[in-house]
Design an enzyme around this catalytic site. Structure first.
Site, short mmCIF file in Angstrom:
data_model
loop_
_atom_site.label_atom_id
_atom_site.label_comp_id
_atom_site.label_asym_id
_atom_site.label_seq_id
_atom_site.Cartn_x
_atom_site.Cartn_y
_atom_site.Cartn_z
CB THR A 159 54.43 35.97 98.88
OG1 THR A 159 54.71 35.63 97.53
CG2 THR A 159 54.93 34.87 99.80
N GLY A 198 59.18 42.84 97.87
CA GLY A 198 60.29 43.80 97.86
C GLY A 198 59.77 45.22 97.92
CD GLU A 441 57.72 35.74 89.71
OE1 GLU A 441 56.75 35.27 89.10
OE2 GLU A 441 57.70 36.81 90.33
#
Lengths: 680, 680
Positions: A159, A198, A441
């Site tokens: 992303t 993350g 997702e």
């Protein structure tokens, strides 16, 4: 897990209520009409699985290293610190205990985490699996040992600031330089900065970076590259790597979601993952054999999200229903003691349909997982035939379940009144940790439209005379049965007490709404707009059709599950739940069922009446039904959801540990209030 | 307000996009069909009010004392500290600037707070007003100067651990001891501990405590007492006072919501507020003249909450709509540049009805405020006649608006994709700060049932032949027009393009659902259950009836507002919004309108079609419509909602200031990760 403060434990002793079970909740359990333990076995998938799960859970619960302060009392940096510490401990403990089965690791981590996250989550969930599946032999030999020994701590950087779900729009570039046989990675615009992954901010020293591959003057689309981010010795960012934490979020406080700006970062040619696509030394691009391979992972992750939707809702219901059985408030009949709030019809109407939904999603998650494993077997043998359908279904079900579960968690929270707003209820944490599934997702609306694309395509195939199979086979019947019906034509076929009949009704609703969406597109096309504009101008109808399709699938799978259950008591209570689920969906979408002529106005009144009866019927089993989910207190981490029902004394005890209570007088009094008083 | 870090501001300069307005958002503004400034005047209530509001806002914005770090980067204790500091500063500044009008103070504080709270909120909103209205002359002379000079820092301690909305259940006792002429205050049970009052934990040295008054062996119900909590010199809690912070919550981090356990705390007799009820020296109780007096305050606070529902939604829409105008994603037509996400029909369908709702609630809030002031005049002259209706209406509207606004804020947040989840969007803060309104000042379901009680009572009066007046006068028509209709009887009276016709339709829906609820009670009574059980067994229908009633009132008030607007351009765009609001409500509740026979199936298809047209029609005015709310960047405090549309560069800059980025390498690396690597 609660560390008692001296003052409170003596308070509790004085009132001698500490060790006793709350009598209200004991009475609830005595009144249950089925065997809770047996239902737990069904949910786990067998008595042996329940046993093993509990063994693993008790390893964590009894481990003194994992007794720690409530994360809610820590600052964000302290929470991150605690997460790294626990992740490190956990890796060693899993080895000690010899736990290596993925399901068992998942189970171990579920307790350990409570509602919180591990610092190395993406290393295990994305970095390592990507290495396993996309490295060629030489790469595998180099990278897998580094990653398994955690010398390379990795994450997955896909992303960007400017693009999420729409992958083709990603802007990071990897340009091959044949002179040095290196790729040069760049973030050419501000929107191309990697954003959100993350563990990217502070934890990882490597990332798999998705970038547009340029070689020999041509762009070949997205490919994956291993990019070293930080020194493996000092952890200091490497030259050209601008990396950091993206700042506080709604939740996930202990996770260092990160940004990554690449400024002419050079990596060797063989840092591109080359199992499928390749760039040769001279810069020649060799394309991969099939593009469908990545579908499998997406399907798997979405099936996991559906399972999480069931779990998040199950936890929320456990908390809200247990609390509703011990909270007394107001009056129904004057002069009588205050009733348990679960006796209010409005409270039942909030919670019991959600309880039914939690069961439904649990079963849907189990189903998707089974199908995924079956189809994975087929794929490994080169058979991709079922993949498009499963891919489409998983997209829609991910959206359908995460939207309703997110809303449901908040309903549970507010059903606990003011105390639901306290972090001690755990419900705020469940919400903020779960709600991002609506976005990540695959953004939910985009997912719904993906499913719609499959539905419309199938509808057109059926209209053209092709015989459909699988879950969309109901669209075959379009031509015959989906003629516009007047609402006044009352269908007599629907039996609102018969689940099979309701499944059929949901099916027909889906079929009609798919047809309606297809007709909307047709109508737009008649206005001479392009296919694409016709699609966009019908998007509301398309989402509605997908929603109806998913709803049908869920009701159908819930009904199917009942067929597997032999125990009479459990079959009976689950049948009531399934009926409640189906009828409440009809009431919520009554407009659809009336508009499509599937139900009549008098039938709808019967539905309302029947729903009230079902609520009353479930009332005595509500606590037992949440007990069957078998979340121990340590996993719930909720004062309101305690198994023993003793909420108030533990709420007081929890509050006294609040950091603001470390001193009797906060320093701000001396700094600001006293001087202010002197000035007035 | 953004303090630029060196690195980022140079990044911005390099890309020379820093000071320019985003061209997308400029184009949006150029395309608007109405005068934004004039609409702002309408929202403010006149050009002079807009001018004065902006003057006050600029006092805060230009004040260097109020430039501070983003609260999101601070720990809870630091946030509390910052809140106390600002509250103290603000009190002095308001005096300096000579601002004393309550509306102007509200305005000043609105900017200052952003989405955050002041430490002394309840002192000004509850403590002082209660002293003003409930002290007798002697008490007034003693306490008001102490409170106005902030020697006495006060809060209002009503809610207990065990009881919130159900006031009669409160358990704190105040027992009069004639021997010493004192009241003895006690928290006799754990559930009686005062819980939640803002500013109680650390800030206040006094509280107005609501307690059950016992004297001469009899309990006289709830009364208010001034209880000193902490020394006015040292701020240390007084003997018998166990006071502290209740711990972290979903939001309100900077507020010290507190607990208070009273252990034989003695206060002089004249610390009971005695303007109305009294206890004489010998313990004789003298009861107050009227119980209705407290209704007024409740109505006022609920009207403020409705106004806040409008504001919270207006802010959220401002952020989401501005962001949707600068965010480009995916494709509608292949080969063309990525469209603004506001061009997607699904995005419009999420946001524009909420925009319409924000306008609707703003007008409803204005109306309630006017009515409140009018009726307060009447009450002061002893005329309570309109109070029950207003009280009932305010309860339902509070619940109706806060539920929908809360959901709407989350829809706005998720419509911003992943970035909505970042605290830099401000949307998480808006949500957690607003959503407690669903619970406090009367739990929403309880509020809905209060309104239902009034509706059922009115319905029965009308059925008995009484002529009703006011907002429920439509129930007069029950006998004649509310006969059960078959859905197939197609009403031809409804014109879906005519707002007046839709108001009428909403009215009839409310009338029918009130009737349905009344009939459900009747049906239950025929089963020989008690009145109370019949009520509880019909609660779902009762809430539904209240909801329909409130929805009718909102549509009606929105339509009425249009009548006041002379400017053609503004009238036109607000008419479109009002129509969108009304039609979307019909679509969402289509089951109701079909079931009651008010709309036919073909009409409902027309509604869907018309809704899509209205979305397209509003598209060019969307940004202008949020601009008209006139929230400056400092008040929004949202990177996504910036007026200039330059979101990405500011998001990067904001992230770099995250506390986790203070060091390149977080200490947890040295503490845990490096040792772990050594062990593997």
């Amino acid at each position: 897990m609660f560390l008692l403060s001296q003052a409170t434990s003596s308070f509790a002793r004085e009132n001698s209520i500490y060790f006793a079970m709350n009598p209200d909740i004991t009475r609830e359990r005595e009144n249950a009409t089925f065997n809770v333990e047996k239902l737990t076995h069904i949910l786990d998938g067998g008595i042996e699985k329940t046993k093993r799960r509990r063994e693993i859970e008790s390893l964590v619960i009894s481990d003194p290293d994992f007794q720690s302060e409530d994360l809610n009392f820590l600052s964000r940096s302290e929470r991150y610190d605690a997460a790294v510490k626990k992740s490190a401990q956990m890796i060693l403990k899993l080895r000690e205990h010899g736990i290596s089965d993925p399901e068992e690791i998942y189970c171990y981590k579920s307790v350990f985490r409570g509602h919180h996250h591990e610092a190395l989550g993406l290393h295990f969930v994305m970095f390592l699996p990507t290495l396993y599946t996309q490295c060629n032999k030489e790469q595998f030999k180099k990278w897998v040992p580094l990653a398994e020994s955690l010398k390379a701590l990795g994450t997955y950087a896909q992303t960007e600031m400017g693009h999420g779900t729409h992958l083709r729009g990603l802007e990071t570039t990897a340009t091959y330089d044949p002179a040095t046989q290196e790729f040069v990675l760049n973030s050419p615009t501000i929107t191309s900065i990697k954003w959100w992954p993350g563990g990217l901010g502070k934890t990882s020293n490597h990332a798999i970076v998705l970038a547009q591959l340029h070689t020999q003057g041509k762009c070949h689309g997205l490919h994956a590259f291993i990019v070293p981010l930080r020194s493996m010795n000092t952890h200091i960012p490497l030259p050209g790597v601008v990396v950091g934490d993206i700042g506080p979020k709604f939740g996930f406080d202990e996770v260092d979601n990160g940004y990554l700006k690449l400024e002419n970062v050079r990596i060797p040619r063989d840092y591109m993952l080359m199992k499928y696509a390749k760039v040769e030394a001279d810069g020649t691009y060799v394309k991969p054999p099939s593009a469908k391979l990545t579908y499998g992972t997406m399907v798997f992750i979405r099936s996991m999200i559906v399972r999480e939707a069931g779990r998040a809702l199950a936890k929320s219901c456990t908390i809200a229903i247990r609390y509703s059985s011990v909270r007394h408030q107001s009056e129904i009949r004057p002069g009588e003691p205050e009733p348990q709030i679960m006796d209010y019809q409005t409270q039942q109407y909030k919670l019991f349909p959600l309880l039914a939904t939690a069961y439904a999603y649990t079963f849907v998650g189990q189903y998707m997982n089974q199908v995924y494993h079956r189809i994975t077997g087929d794929i490994n043998q080169g058979d991709f035939s079922e993949l498009p359908e499963l891919h489409a279904l998983s997209a829609g079900l991910k959206a359908f379940t995460t939207w309703t579960a997110s809303e449901g968690i908040e309903v549970c929270r507010m059903a606990c009144g003011g105390h639901g707003y306290s972090r001690c209820s755990a419900l705020p944490d469940i919400y903020v940790n779960f709600v991002p599934t609506c976005t990540y997702e695959g953004e939910n609306t985009v997912m719904m439209l993906q499913t719609a694309r499959f539905l419309i395509k199938s509808y057109r195939q059926a209209s053209a005379g092709h015989q459909l199979s699988g879950i969309v086979s109901y669209l075959n019947e379009s031509e015959g049965r989906l003629q516009p019906q007047s609402v006044s034509t009352r269908p007599t076929v629907v039996n609102i007490n018969d689940l099979a009949s309701l499944v059929e009704t949901y099916k027909l609703r889906a079929a009609k709404l798919v047809e309606l969406a297809a007709k909307s597109i047709q109508l737009e096309l008649q206005k001479r707009v392009s296919q694409e504009d016709a699609w966009n101008n019908s998007a509301i109808d398309l989402v509605r059709a997908s929603d109806a399709h998913c709803h049908y699938v869920v009701v159908k799978l819930f009904a199917a599950k009942l067929g597997e259950i032999g125990d009479t008591g459990i079959h009976s209570v689950l049948s009531t739940l399934a009926l409640l689920y189906a009828l409440q969906g009809i009431q919520q979408h009554s407009g659809d069922f009336l508009q499509t002529g599937l139900l009549s106005v008098p039938q709808l009144s019967q539905v309302s009446q029947r729903l009230k009866e079902l609520l009353a019927q479930l009332r005595p089993n509500a606590v037992a039904l949440v007990d069957a989910f078998d979340y121990c207190d340590e996993m719930l981490n909720s004062v309101l959801g305690r198994y023993d029902g003793n909420v108030y004394e533990h709420m007081f005890e929890w509050a006294r540990r609040s950091p603001l209570n470390k001193t009797e007088v906060h320093e701000s009094y001396h700094k600001y209030l006293k001087p202010l008083q002197a000035k007035l």
